[in-house]
Scaffold this motif. Structure first.
Motif, short mmCIF file in Angstrom:
data_model
loop_
_atom_site.label_atom_id
_atom_site.label_comp_id
_atom_site.label_asym_id
_atom_site.label_seq_id
_atom_site.Cartn_x
_atom_site.Cartn_y
_atom_site.Cartn_z
N PHE A 134 28.29 -16.47 -5.84
CA PHE A 134 28.01 -17.83 -5.36
C PHE A 134 26.80 -17.86 -4.42
O PHE A 134 26.09 -18.86 -4.37
N VAL A 135 26.57 -16.77 -3.70
CA VAL A 135 25.37 -16.69 -2.85
C VAL A 135 24.14 -16.62 -3.75
O VAL A 135 23.14 -17.32 -3.53
N GLU A 136 24.23 -15.82 -4.82
CA GLU A 136 23.09 -15.73 -5.75
C GLU A 136 22.80 -17.08 -6.41
O GLU A 136 21.67 -17.40 -6.75
N GLU A 137 23.85 -17.90 -6.53
CA GLU A 137 23.65 -19.24 -7.12
C GLU A 137 23.10 -20.24 -6.12
O GLU A 137 22.92 -21.40 -6.44
N GLY A 138 22.94 -19.79 -4.85
CA GLY A 138 22.27 -20.67 -3.90
C GLY A 138 23.07 -21.08 -2.69
O GLY A 138 22.54 -21.74 -1.78
#
Ligand code: F6R
Length: 602
Positions: A134-138
Motif C-alpha cells: 500500500f505504501v508502494e501504491e502511494g
C-alpha cells in the motif's frame, strides 16, 4: 501466546528489548528475535530457541534507539529461524512483530500479494508485505497500516518500524493484549506490563481496533477511522520483585511455596472492617437474580471451576454447570432463562474463554470474571470482576492461581449462601477455616523431601500414571494428572476411582503407578477398595490421606481441614510430585515443551 516488546527513546533499545523479552518468555519460547533501527539501517537478529540463545547472537555493538522484539509460540509454521519474528517486507523497508492469528491470511496473499516473495510460513509476513504494497501504491505508512488492519480477520497485536523514519514506532491491537508504557523521553509497548516495569510504571491501555503512533515524547492513539483518542495512563501495581525468582531454582517451586501467604492475603482482601468476608453487593445480586451459573474455563482453571461448583451448590444451593471454554462456544447446551456466566481465568487473556464471553454478551447474559490480572481483557469486558490477589504467576504450570481461585470461589459461595439464609453457609466461619487451610498448606509445602522421594520411587522412569479420587478428590486427581503431564511428559490420567473398573483398569500392569487422594470420610472405604483392585493387578499404589482417615500404609498425611476445602491442601503434594518428577526426568520445569503461559489463540 507470543510476547511483543517495542521501544523508542534516546538510549540503546537493545537492552530494553532483551530484558523485556526475558520477562515475556513465559508467553512462548520456541524462537525469538529483535530488530534495531539506527539512522535508516535496520539490524535484525533472530534465533530458534530461548531468549538466552538470542542474546548470545546479538552483536555486542548492536545499537538502535528504536526497536521491536518478539518471543514466539508457533501457530503458523514450525519453530525455525525463518519463521521467527521480526519479519520484513520484500524491500526490507518495513519490519514487524506480531502476536495472534490472521484467519484470512491465505486469501489476502492470493488477492493482494501474488507477486511478493515469501520467506516464512507465517501469517505475519502477509501483514508486513501488505503495508509495503500500500505504501508502494502511494499511501504514507500510517494510512498503509490502517488500510492493512482493516483487511485483517482474526487476532493481532503488532508493532512496526519503518526504515525511513527513525522517529516513529507503530503498534496496533485486536483481541491480543498490548499496552503502552509511558516514560520521560521514551515510550514502550509490551504484551504485558511485566516486560516494561524496569522502564516505567505508567501504562496506557490500547483497545481493540486501535492503532498507536509512538515517538520519543508522544503517544497518539487512533481509532480505526483515524480519529484521535485521549486516554489517561494508570500506575501499574505489580511489584517488580514479584516477578523475580529470588533464590528459588524455579518459579514453579516459588509459586507453590507462596500458596499459604496467598490464601491469607485473600482472606484479608475480602474481609470488611468487622472481619467478615464480603463480596460486592452488585456481584451477589447478579448471581442471585440468575437461575443457574455456568462456569467457563480451561485447563487448571476448569479444574478449579469443578471445585467451585461443589462449593456454590453446597453452600448457596444455586445450580452450577462447568464447561470447557473451547467446547462451550461452539456447541452450547440448552440454556435456562436467566443464566449467569462465570469466567475463571488466571491470565484474563485466554482466547477460548474470551470467545464465549463475546458470544454470551451478544446474547444479553450477565457475566462475571474471576481473574488474577486486573485490567486484562476478560476483566475489562465482563460486567463484574473478582480478583485472586495471587501476585504474578510466571511458571507455565499453574499452582497458586488454582488454590487462589478455589479460595475466592469459597468466599463467593459462602456470601451467596448467607444472603439466601442457607444454614450451611451461616454456620461456616470461612475466615477461620481458610486460616486453618493456610496452616495446612504450610505443612504441605514443608513435605518436599518426602514428596521428592515418592516422585523418585513412583515416577522417575514410568511411561504412565493414574491419579484416583472420588467426589472433590476426583477433581484434584484431574489437576494432579494435568500438572504431571505438562511438566514431566508422563502420560497421566485423573480418574473417578469407581469408574476405573468400567474399562480403564485394563491399562494397569505390573508397576503402573497409581496415586489415590482420600480426603472425604464418606468415600474413604470405597476408594481404598478401588486401590486394592489395582494392587491386585500389580500396580504400584500409594495413598495421600487426610488426617483422621489415614491408614498405616498411607504415604502422606494431609492435615485436617474443613471437608469442603480439602482440595486447597491436597493439591499441594500433587503439585510437588509433578515438580520433582520433572526434575528426576531432567525436564524444563518452568518452560515445558510445546506450551505457553497465556493462551491467546483459539
Ligand atoms: C495448566 C495451565 C493451563 C491454564 C489454562 C487456562 O497448568 O496453566 O491449563 O490453566 O491455559 O489459563 P487461564 O487460567 O489463564 O485462562
Amino acid at each position: 501466546m507470543c510476547g511483543i516488546v517495542g521501544f523508542i527513546g534516546s538510549k540503546n533499545a537493545k537492552d530494553v528489548l532483551l530484558n523485556g523479552l526475558e520477562k515475556l518468555e513465559y508467553r512462548g519460547y520456541d524462537s525469538a528475535g529483535i530488530a534495531l533501527l539506527n539512522h535508516n539501517e535496520v539490524y535484525v537478529v533472530k534465533e530458534k530457541g530461548r531468549i538466552a540463545d538470542l542474546s548470545e547472537k546479538v552483536a555486542e555493538n548492536a545499537f538502535g534507539e528504536v526497536g521491536i522484539g518478539h518471543t514466539r509460540w508457533a501457530t503458523h509454521g514450525k519453530p525455525s529461524h525463518e519463521n521467527a519474528h521480526p519479519h520484513q517486507s520484500t524491500s526490507g523497508r518495513f519490519t514487524m512483530v506480531h502476536n495472534g492469528v490472521i484467519e484470512n491470511y491465505s486469501l489476502l496473499k492470493e488477492e493482494y500479494l501474488k507477486e511478493a516473495t515469501f520467506i516464512s510460513d507465517t501469517d505475519t509476513e502477509v501483514i508486513v508485505q501488505l503495508v509495503e504494497k500500500f505504501v508502494e501504491e502511494g499511501l504514507n505508512t500510517e494510512s498503509a497500516l490502517r488500510k492493512t488492519l482493516s483487511l485483517l480477520h482474526g487476532s493481532y497485536a503488532i508493532s512496526l518500524i519503518d526504515k525511513e523514519d527513525s522517529q516513529t514506532l507503530y503498534a496496533a491491537k485486536s483481541k491480543s493484549p498490548l499496552l503502552i508504557g509511558k516514560g520521560e523521553g521514551f515510550n514502550v509497548i509490551a504484551s504485558d506490563a511485566m516486560a516494561a516495569l524496569k522502564e516505567t510504571d505508567q501504562f496506557i491501555e490500547i483497545m481493540d481496533g486501535e492503532m498507536v503512533i509512538l515517538t520519543r515524547s508522544g503517544v497518539q492513539i487512533l481509532s480505526a477511522e483515524g480519529e484521535e483518542i485521549e486516554r489517561a495512563a494508570y500506575t501499574a501495581t505489580i511489584d517488580a520483585t514479584d516477578i523475580e525468582k529470588g533464590t528459588y531454582p524455579h518459579y514453579m517451586l516459588k509459586e507453590i511455596d507462596e500458596q499459604p501467604a496467598v490464601t491469607r492475603r485473600i482472606i484479608q482482601s475480602y474481609q470488611n472492617e468487622d472481619g467478615e468476608l464480603t463480596v460486592e453487593q452488585p456481584i451477589l445480586d447478579a448471581i442471585l437474580e440468575a437461575d443457574r451459573v455456568h462456569i467457563i474455563a480451561c485447563g487448571t482453571s476448569y479444574h478449579a471451576g469443578l471445585v467451585g461448583k461443589n462449593l456454590i451448590e453446597k453452600l448457596a444451593h444455586i445450580p452450577v454447570e462447568v464447561h470447557v471454554s473451547s467446547e462451550f462456544g461452539y456447541n452450547m447446551p440448552l440454556l435456562s432463562e436467566r443464566p449467569l456466566f462465570l469466567f475463571i481465568t488466571q491470565s484474563g487473556e485466554t482466547a477460548d474463554s474470551r470467545q464465549v464471553l463475546v458470544k454470551v454478551k451478544e446474547m444479553g447474559y450477565k457475566t462475571l470474571t474471576l481473574t488474577n490480572v486486573s485490567g486484562s481483557t476478560l476483566d475489562r469486558e465482563a460486567d463484574h470482576a473478582m480478583y485472586l490477589f495471587a501476585g504474578p504467576e510466571i511458571a507455565v504450570a499453574s499452582t497458586k492461581a488454582y488454590t487462589a481461585q478455589i479460595a475466592v470461589l469459597s468466599i463467593l459461595a459462602v456470601t451467596l449462601g448467607r444472603e439466601k439464609g442457607i444454614a450451611a453457609a451461616k454456620e461456616l466461619d470461612l475466615a477461620v477455616e481458610l486460616g486453618i487451610v493456610a496452616t495446612a498448606m504450610e505443612a504441605m509445602v514443608a513435605s518436599k523431601e518426602l514428596v521428592e522421594h515418592i516422585a523418585g520411587e513412583f515416577l522417575a522412569t514410568t511411561r504412565n500414571a493414574f491419579f484416583l479420587g472420588r467426589s472433590v478428590d476426583y477433581f484434584v486427581a484431574m489437576e494432579a494428572a494435568l500438572k504431571l503431564k505438562e511438566i514431566s511428559y508422563i502420560q497421566a490420567e485423573g480418574f473417578a476411582s469407581g469408574e476405573l473398573k468400567h474399562g480403564t483398569i485394563a491399562l494397569i500392569e505390573d508397576e503402573t503407578p497409581v496415586l489415590a487422594i482420600v480426603t472425604q470420610e464418606n468415600i474413604n472405604w470405597n476408594i481404598r477398595g478401588n486401590v486394592n483392585e489395582v494392587l491386585a493387578r500389580g500396580a504400584n499404589a500409594c495413598v495421600f490421606a487426610m488426617e483422621g482417615l489415614e491408614q498405616p500404609e498411607d504415604r502422606l498425611v494431609i492435615p485436617h481441614v474443613h471437608p469442603l476445602l480439602t482440595s486447597l491442601a491436597s493439591v499441594i503434594p500433587c503439585q510437588l510430585l509433578a515438580y520433582y518428577a520433572a526434575l528426576h526426568r531432567e525436564c524444563d520445569v518452568d518452560k515445558p515443551r510445546n506450551l505457553a503461559k497465556s493462551v491467546t489463540v483459539e
